[in-house]
Design a protein around this motif. Structure first.
Motif, PDB file in Angstrom:
ATOM      1  N   SER A   6       0.330 -11.287   3.167  1.00 41.00           N
ATOM      2  CA  SER A   6      -0.900 -10.986   3.905  1.00 41.00           C
ATOM      3  C   SER A   6      -1.178  -9.492   3.888  1.00 41.00           C
ATOM      4  O   SER A   6      -0.256  -8.676   3.813  1.00 41.00           O
ATOM      5  N   ARG A   7      -2.439  -9.131   3.980  1.00 39.92           N
ATOM      6  CA  ARG A   7      -2.830  -7.714   3.950  1.00 39.92           C
ATOM      7  C   ARG A   7      -2.231  -6.962   5.137  1.00 39.92           C
ATOM      8  O   ARG A   7      -1.789  -5.822   5.007  1.00 39.92           O
ATOM      9  N   VAL A  25      -5.463  -6.536  18.916  1.00 44.07           N
ATOM     10  CA  VAL A  25      -6.206  -5.541  18.126  1.00 44.07           C
ATOM     11  C   VAL A  25      -6.286  -5.994  16.670  1.00 44.07           C
ATOM     12  O   VAL A  25      -7.361  -5.984  16.059  1.00 44.07           O
ATOM     13  N   ILE A  26      -5.161  -6.396  16.102  1.00 47.96           N
ATOM     14  CA  ILE A  26      -5.137  -6.808  14.694  1.00 47.96           C
ATOM     15  C   ILE A  26      -6.048  -8.004  14.476  1.00 47.96           C
ATOM     16  O   ILE A  26      -6.842  -8.020  13.529  1.00 47.96           O
ATOM     17  N   GLU A  27      -5.944  -9.012  15.340  1.00 53.97           N
ATOM     18  CA  GLU A  27      -6.778 -10.206  15.178  1.00 53.97           C
ATOM     19  C   GLU A  27      -8.263  -9.868  15.267  1.00 53.97           C
ATOM     20  O   GLU A  27      -9.072 -10.422  14.529  1.00 53.97           O
ATOM     21  N   ARG A  28      -8.617  -8.967  16.156  1.00 52.94           N
ATOM     22  CA  ARG A  28     -10.023  -8.552  16.284  1.00 52.94           C
ATOM     23  C   ARG A  28     -10.506  -7.872  15.007  1.00 52.94           C
ATOM     24  O   ARG A  28     -11.577  -8.175  14.481  1.00 52.94           O
ATOM     25  N   VAL A  29      -9.702  -6.961  14.481  1.00 51.14           N
ATOM     26  CA  VAL A  29     -10.097  -6.212  13.282  1.00 51.14           C
ATOM     27  C   VAL A  29     -10.168  -7.128  12.059  1.00 51.14           C
ATOM     28  O   VAL A  29     -11.163  -7.097  11.325  1.00 51.14           O
ATOM     29  N   GLU A  32     -13.160  -9.338  11.751  1.00 49.73           N
ATOM     30  CA  GLU A  32     -14.368  -8.644  11.285  1.00 49.73           C
ATOM     31  C   GLU A  32     -14.302  -8.297   9.807  1.00 49.73           C
ATOM     32  O   GLU A  32     -15.310  -8.339   9.115  1.00 49.73           O
ATOM     33  N   THR A  33     -13.114  -7.928   9.318  1.00 54.38           N
ATOM     34  CA  THR A  33     -12.987  -7.474   7.929  1.00 54.38           C
ATOM     35  C   THR A  33     -12.729  -8.608   6.953  1.00 54.38           C
ATOM     36  O   THR A  33     -12.915  -8.443   5.753  1.00 54.38           O
ATOM     37  N   GLY A  34     -12.228  -9.738   7.467  1.00 54.20           N
ATOM     38  CA  GLY A  34     -11.907 -10.859   6.594  1.00 54.20           C
ATOM     39  C   GLY A  34     -10.548 -10.737   5.920  1.00 54.20           C
ATOM     40  O   GLY A  34     -10.211 -11.536   5.054  1.00 54.20           O
ATOM     41  N   ASP A  35      -9.771  -9.743   6.316  1.00 60.07           N
ATOM     42  CA  ASP A  35      -8.442  -9.565   5.738  1.00 60.07           C
ATOM     43  C   ASP A  35      -7.460 -10.562   6.346  1.00 60.07           C
ATOM     44  O   ASP A  35      -7.667 -11.079   7.438  1.00 60.07           O
ATOM     45  N   SER A  36      -6.376 -10.814   5.618  1.00 58.46           N
ATOM     46  CA  SER A  36      -5.364 -11.764   6.082  1.00 58.46           C
ATOM     47  C   SER A  36      -4.356 -11.068   6.996  1.00 58.46           C
ATOM     48  O   SER A  36      -4.106  -9.871   6.888  1.00 58.46           O
ATOM     49  N   ALA A  77      -9.568   2.028   9.145  1.00 57.57           N
ATOM     50  CA  ALA A  77      -9.583   3.005   8.052  1.00 57.57           C
ATOM     51  C   ALA A  77      -8.602   2.606   6.944  1.00 57.57           C
ATOM     52  O   ALA A  77      -8.912   2.708   5.761  1.00 57.57           O
ATOM     53  N   ALA A  78      -7.425   2.145   7.334  1.00 58.77           N
ATOM     54  CA  ALA A  78      -6.424   1.741   6.356  1.00 58.77           C
ATOM     55  C   ALA A  78      -6.912   0.535   5.554  1.00 58.77           C
ATOM     56  O   ALA A  78      -6.654   0.438   4.356  1.00 58.77           O
ATOM     57  N   LEU A  79      -7.616  -0.369   6.203  1.00 60.10           N
ATOM     58  CA  LEU A  79      -8.095  -1.568   5.508  1.00 60.10           C
ATOM     59  C   LEU A  79      -9.284  -1.251   4.602  1.00 60.10           C
ATOM     60  O   LEU A  79      -9.545  -1.973   3.648  1.00 60.10           O
ATOM     61  N   ARG A  80     -10.002  -0.175   4.898  1.00 66.14           N
ATOM     62  CA  ARG A  80     -11.118   0.243   4.019  1.00 66.14           C
ATOM     63  C   ARG A  80     -10.614   0.960   2.785  1.00 66.14           C
ATOM     64  O   ARG A  80     -11.309   1.008   1.776  1.00 66.14           O
TER      65      ARG A  80
END
Length: 81
Positions: A6-7, A25-29, A32-36, A77-80
């Protein structure tokens, strides 16, 4: 130590209030981003014992990102990147 692919991965344990906060926090982000996102129990692998004093520990793309707390802006920012 093999982490899920997972990402975002969080190492935590039941009854850990910091883990509960970080998970929220992680689940919220990632919603929104669609990351795993995957969570790994601290006691699921003896190699994870080295993180016992830092949980929750978060990883992004397989690299350690944070411990104790997850900063929402920093995670975004890290996920972007």
């Amino acid at each position: 130590m093999d982490l899920p692919s997972s990402r975002v991965v969080m190492i935590g344990k039941p009854g850990c209030h910091l883990c509960d906060d970080a998970r929220a926090v992680i689940e919220r982000v990632v919603a929104e981003t669609g990351d795993s996102f995957a969570e790994v129990a601290l006691d699921s692998d003896p190699d994870l014992a080295r993180y016992a004093e830092e949980i929750p520990v978060t990883f992004v793309d397989g690299r350690q990102h944070d411990y104790w707390r997850v900063d929402e802006g920093r995670l975004r920012a890290a996920l972007r990147a």
